[in-house]
Design a protein around this motif. Structure first.
Motif, PDB file in Angstrom:
ATOM      1  N   SER A   1       6.868   6.265  -5.885  1.00 46.77           N
ATOM      2  CA  SER A   1       6.038   5.022  -5.450  1.00 46.77           C
ATOM      3  C   SER A   1       4.797   5.657  -5.049  1.00 46.77           C
TER       4      SER A   1
ATOM      5  N   GLU B   1       8.188   6.087  -0.979  1.00 42.47           N
ATOM      6  CA  GLU B   1       6.798   5.727  -0.780  1.00 42.47           C
ATOM      7  C   GLU B   1       5.839   6.851  -0.248  1.00 42.47           C
ATOM      8  N   ASP B   2       5.357   7.233  -1.298  1.00 44.54           N
ATOM      9  CA  ASP B   2       4.191   8.365  -0.970  1.00 44.54           C
ATOM     10  C   ASP B   2       2.920   7.947  -0.601  1.00 44.54           C
TER      11      ASP B   2
ATOM     12  N   VAL C   1      14.651   2.485   6.902  1.00 35.55           N
ATOM     13  CA  VAL C   1      13.380   3.033   6.778  1.00 35.55           C
ATOM     14  C   VAL C   1      13.111   4.476   7.544  1.00 35.55           C
TER      15      VAL C   1
ATOM     16  N   PHE D   1      10.547   6.389   8.744  1.00 38.91           N
ATOM     17  CA  PHE D   1       8.904   6.838   9.097  1.00 38.91           C
ATOM     18  C   PHE D   1       8.780   8.625   9.167  1.00 38.91           C
TER      19      PHE D   1
ATOM     20  N   GLU E   1      14.417   7.688  11.539  1.00 42.00           N
ATOM     21  CA  GLU E   1      15.099   6.537  10.594  1.00 42.00           C
ATOM     22  C   GLU E   1      15.495   5.274  11.340  1.00 42.00           C
TER      23      GLU E   1
ATOM     24  N   ARG F   1      -1.211  -0.342   9.702  1.00 39.66           N
ATOM     25  CA  ARG F   1      -0.863   0.000   8.489  1.00 39.66           C
ATOM     26  C   ARG F   1       0.383  -1.206   8.135  1.00 39.66           C
TER      27      ARG F   1
ATOM     28  N   LEU G   1       3.789  -2.288   5.817  1.00 38.97           N
ATOM     29  CA  LEU G   1       5.216  -2.079   5.135  1.00 38.97           C
ATOM     30  C   LEU G   1       5.594  -3.300   4.463  1.00 38.97           C
ATOM     31  N   GLU G   2       5.416  -3.361   3.128  1.00 41.15           N
ATOM     32  CA  GLU G   2       5.906  -4.542   2.568  1.00 41.15           C
ATOM     33  C   GLU G   2       7.434  -4.902   2.799  1.00 41.15           C
TER      34      GLU G   2
ATOM     35  N   ARG H   1      14.360   3.857   2.648  1.00 48.14           N
ATOM     36  CA  ARG H   1      12.831   3.914   2.298  1.00 48.14           C
ATOM     37  C   ARG H   1      12.133   5.036   2.804  1.00 48.14           C
TER      38      ARG H   1
ATOM     39  N   ARG I   1       9.047   6.505   4.030  1.00 46.93           N
ATOM     40  CA  ARG I   1       7.769   6.247   4.269  1.00 46.93           C
ATOM     41  C   ARG I   1       6.861   7.325   4.605  1.00 46.93           C
TER      42      ARG I   1
ATOM     43  N   ASP J   1       3.952   8.688   5.328  1.00 48.08           N
ATOM     44  CA  ASP J   1       2.396   8.146   5.456  1.00 48.08           C
ATOM     45  C   ASP J   1       1.377   9.091   5.220  1.00 48.08           C
TER      46      ASP J   1
END
Length: 908
Positions: free
Chosen positions: A6, A97-98, A140, A142, A186, A219, A221-222, A231, A233, A235
């Motif tokens: 993504s 999620e890049d 998630v 991060f 995480e 920022r 995050l949906e 996920r 992320r 960032d």
């Protein structure tokens, strides 16, 4: 296990994104089989899914690529390949999620070794953070690349969810630096169904609080409530509040002075300069090339840009005491006496110093030979470095055996390196001829790497220097002659340093042959430099776009041409000039009045010995034995040897004949018949001046200006984009290019695209319409400096041209209507250095001579003794040595406080 890519990215019409990598579904790094991503117009996200085995852990390497169907280009994102570890036993779904990593971003350079290994080195990493997540949760990770975090601080994430502190700065989630410069942790969010707003920050572990939040908007995050999903992320970069800027000091190693040296700077002296840098707030130490240049065992070897090996280190930098104590008391006493004598000199007396070094190195080798050869550390070094080390040792031994580094003069069986393994076997009778070089290189490597480690531990970057060329009589030319054009010479066209250009006499590179193995030689060379340096200056980076190539028969540089280039055909010259006469345009234009203007009262005698008239119109040519500058050089070398008392007179005559040979308007191309290059600065020649007005106009405006300033721009840009990336990305060093001189317009753009810092010297502005550059005009990705080793120091330059100094004093320093002081007083030096320190450039690197010039007590009495090199003099003796011991410099507390003040006051 499902793996989803993504990436948010706004493409232009005709562009699309793909991902390629190590998995078969990603083409296994074959761009033609890369996986296309699908675009969602509502979210602006490109995405795609693949399946990976879920029965065992695995690792996937990948990278995104931008495809432009309009021109067929395929541009991979900037940076190394991405790597992700997965485990289908823990998660059923992995969402990457890049963010697109764009090239030419200033913050990209923060990920180089200068920052990650020195300035922000993290010697005590905190290890993997304990996950707060449960396997069944939506987890998630991060993840953020953030090198610019002080060693005593950490990175954290703070946001709207309770799991990340609920915006309470004392409850932020601290990330692990186990994979620094990437930080990660995480967490299972308390409210995954709600959009998360968050920022990254700097965490103080002592006070346990956020001391700085990144700038910009939050920022987001949906939300996601998928179970057993990780996920990642990854960032986009940390949004620092300001750009990082640093200051450094430049001093060659040979110029360093310490109490333990032997008449020359040595690798352990780098620690003393690092100590001084730390005490004054400087973050970088820049040196000149340190490779072995021992070719003749004379002072000529003092030239650091003519290395006999691009891998071996120079024996002059070895500290003997650090190898082992001499067991022979008489020898130790003699060493101490020589140390006192050589250290008492105010310059590097190269020949006596090297004679002493070699004598005691050989004595130490015999003393330590048995234990050295059995040392596991040496064995490991030998196995790792043998590809260059064995040929180097063989070459050095044969150089001394046969009294020359010119391997073409060696006996036939040694002119190629086929016997290197046989020669260097430890059980051969002559092994010591070669073993002493193994011994020397091993200890040099140990001492330099020890200094490198010391610098990194103290947060100081060590910046090396990559010479553009190789020496003609070197190990490199001996072992791989196919990589070079041995019949040509590299140099530089005329500039402020030399009106006849510079001839370095190095062979030029055979770039076509180098490309065949992916520039393996360059990658090996860069890898060796990265062993010691975190930043690197590439000497004459313009050579990667085009080099000034001089024919083997020339001594000066005027008869060279750029290579590669697009020479003019005879037909094209005839069309644009209106005529073509080979004799008038391509052969030396010699007339009696020109001979008289050069040789004055000796014109007739010079004519009788060296010239002949070839037409009734007064055309003159040189006799056959002096038609090239090399022939002239040989004639006058013989005359000088026979009559040394007249050496100056012969030099004057030789220079005059060189001038006559340079009187041409076009230089024939050496590869294409009937193709020609306009001679550089042809408009300054007598031949040009004696053309008719219309021919002069056409030749200069229609041919010369177009040829040198327009014709090649796109061509040279392509050359740089092909040759520089393999060098730039071979290591993680911060790369700085010396881009002074006649710079093609395409060069700054290519350097910026590749993240290579440019150089801004105030006295050599890049804008040809400006007399002096201003440090305030330098771009961020650059280095500003008041001078270089090829220039006089600030104090020396100040006295060279009083009229120019006055203009500088008024226009650049702002003293309008005031008279500039006769000498460059300390307060003037300070103003100039402060101006550089306040530049927006990433680095301000100041020669130590110029820093010391702020102090009446510390600076050298005569500024002309401080210049390191005089480029116009090809026979220059590189002997400069700092007049103060570095031990003394560190203890000059009052002066050091002044340096700290101006550095800190500039925000560096």
């Amino acid at each position: 296990m499902i793996l989803r890519f993504s990436l948010p990215f706004r493409t232009a019409w005709g562009q699309r994104l793909m991902v390629f990598g190590s998995e078969p579904s990603l083409g296994q790094w074959n761009l033609d089989q890369a996986l296309p991503l699908h675009y969602d117009a509502d979210s602006g996200i490109w995405s795609q899914e693949i399946s990976v085995p879920d029965d065992q852990p695995g690792t996937l390497d990948y990278k995104y690529i931008l495809v432009d169907e309009r021109d067929g280009s395929r541009q991979p994102e900037w940076g190394p390949n991405r790597t992700i570890a997965y485990d289908g036993r823990q998660f059923a779904r992995l969402v990457l999620e890049d963010f697109w990593r764009a090239p030419a971003e200033p913050d990209n350079e923060l990920l180089t070794a200068a920052f990650t290994k020195a300035l922000f080195q993290r010697p005590n990493k905190n290890g993997k953070a304990t996950p707060t997540a449960r396997i069944a949760d939506s987890v998630v990770r991060f993840q953020l690349a953030a090198p610019r975090v002080e060693p005593n601080q950490q990175l954290c994430v703070l946001g709207s969810d309770a799991a990340v502190g609920a915006w309470d700065g004392r409850k932020a989630l601290v990330l692990s630096d186990a994979t620094y410069p990437t930080w990660a942790t995480e967490v299972a969010l308390e409210q995954p169904e709600v959009p998360l707003r968050y920022k990254y920050g700097i965490w103080d572990p002592n006070d346990k609080r956020v001391v700085q939040l990144e700038s910009g908007e939050d920022r987001v995050l949906e939300p996601s409530t998928d179970r057993r999903t990780l996920r990642v992320r990854a960032d986009d970069k940390f949004r620092y509040l300001n750009t990082w800027r640093g200051a450094g000091v430049a001093l060659p190693v040979f110029a360093m002075r310490s109490q333990r040296g032997l008449g020359v700077g040595e690798f352990p002296d780098l620690k003393l300069l690092v100590d001084w840098a730390v005490s004054t707030g400087l973050k970088l130490v820049q040196i000149l090339p340190i490779n072995d240049t021992v070719a003749t065992h004379t002072w000529v070897d003092s030239y650091p840009y003519a290395a006999i090996s691009v891998f071996a280190l120079h024996p002059q930098y070895l500290n003997l005491d650090a190898v082992a104590p001499l067991q022979d008391a008489a020898a130790q006493q003699e060493l101490d006496t020589l140390r006192h004598e050589l250290n008492g000199l105010d310059f590097v007396d190269y020949e006596p110093m090297m004679t002493a070094k070699w004598r005691f190195i050989k004595q130490l080798y015999q003393q330590e030979k048995a234990s050295f050869l059995a040392d596991p550390a040496f064995r490991a070094y030998y196995d790792e470095q043998r590809a260059w080390l064995v040929p180097y040792a063989a070459f050095s031994g044969l150089r001394d055996r046969f009294g020359t580094a010119d391997f073409q003069q060696w006996p036939e069986e040694y002119r190629t390196p086929k016997l290197v393994d046989e020669l260097t076997q430890e059980d051969t009778p002559d092994f010591d001829e070669f073993g002493v070089h193994f011994f020397t290189q091993f200890h040099l490597d140990q001492q330099l790497r020890d200094a490198v480690t010391y610098a990194r531990q103290h947060g100081v970057v060590l910046k090396g220097d990559l010479p553009i060329g190789i020496y003609r009589h070197s190990v490199d030319a001996w072992t791989q002659p196919e990589l070079y054009h041995m019949h040509q010479q590299a140099g530089a066209p005329p500039d402020d340093f030399s009106t006849t250009g510079q001839n370095w006499r190095f062979p030029t590179y055979n770039w076509e042959r180098m490309a065949e193995d992916g520039y393996a030689w360059w990658k090996q060379r860069m890898g060796q430099l990265a062993r010691y340096f975190d930043a690197l200056r590439i000497d004459h980076i313009l050579g990667f776009f085009r080099i000034w190539e001089i024919p083997g028969h020339s001594v000066e540089g005027l008869l060279g041409h750029f290579s590669p280039a697009l020479p003019l055909s005879q037909q094209e010259i005839q069309q644009r000039l209106g005529w073509f006469d080979y004799a008038r345009l391509c052969e030396p234009y010699i007339r009696w009045r020109l001979v008289q203007n050069i040789f004055h009262g000796q014109a007739q005698a010079v004519f009788d010995e060296f010239m002949e008239e070839i037409s009734s119109a007064g055309d003159i040519r040189l006799k056959e034995h002096v038609r090239t500058q090399r022939q002239v050089e040989a004639v006058f070398e013989a005359k000088t040897a026979a009559d040394p008392t007249n050496a100056d007179h012969y030099k004057w005559l030789r220079t005059g004949l060189y001038q006559l040979i340079n009187e041409v308007l076009f230089v024939p191309d050496d590869l294409r018949p009937d193709h020609y290059h306009p001679r550089i600065t042809l408009h300054k020649s007598i031949s040009f001046a004696e053309l008719d007005e219309e021919s002069r106009r056409r030749l200069y405006h229609d041919i010369y200006v177009d040829f040198f300033y327009h014709r090649h721009e796109g061509f040279w840009r392509e050359q740089g984009l092909v040759k520089l990336p393999p060098v730039r990305y071979a290591t993680d060093m911060l790369i700085c290019g010396e881009d002074l001189g006649m710079v093609p317009e395409s060069v700054p753009g290519v350097m910026k695209a590749l993240g290579i810092l440019g150089l801004n010297i105030q006295r050599m502005p890049s804008n040809p319409n400006t007399e002096f550059g201003h440090p305030n005009d330098a771009p961020y990705l650059s280095v500003v400096s008041p001078g270089s080793h090829d220039m006089s120091t600030l104090r020396g330059w100040w006295e060279e041209d009083r009229v120019k100094t006055q203009r500088f004093f008024e226009t650049i320093l702002g003293h309008h209507g005031e008279h500039a002081p006769y000498h460059c007083e300390p307060w003037v030096v300070r103003e100039i250095l402060v101006q550089h320190l306040h530049s927006p450039a990433m680095w301000a690197i100041l020669p130590l001579q110029d820093i010391l010039a702020m102090s009446t007590e510390l600076r050298r009495a005569d500024p002309h003794d401080e210049q390191i090199n005089v480029p116009a003099n090809s026979q220059h003796f590189w002997k400069y040595r700092l007049h103060l011991p570095l031990e003394t410099l560190k203890d000059t507390f009052g002066f050091n406080e002044e340096v700290i003040s101006i550095v800190a006051g500039s925000g560096r």
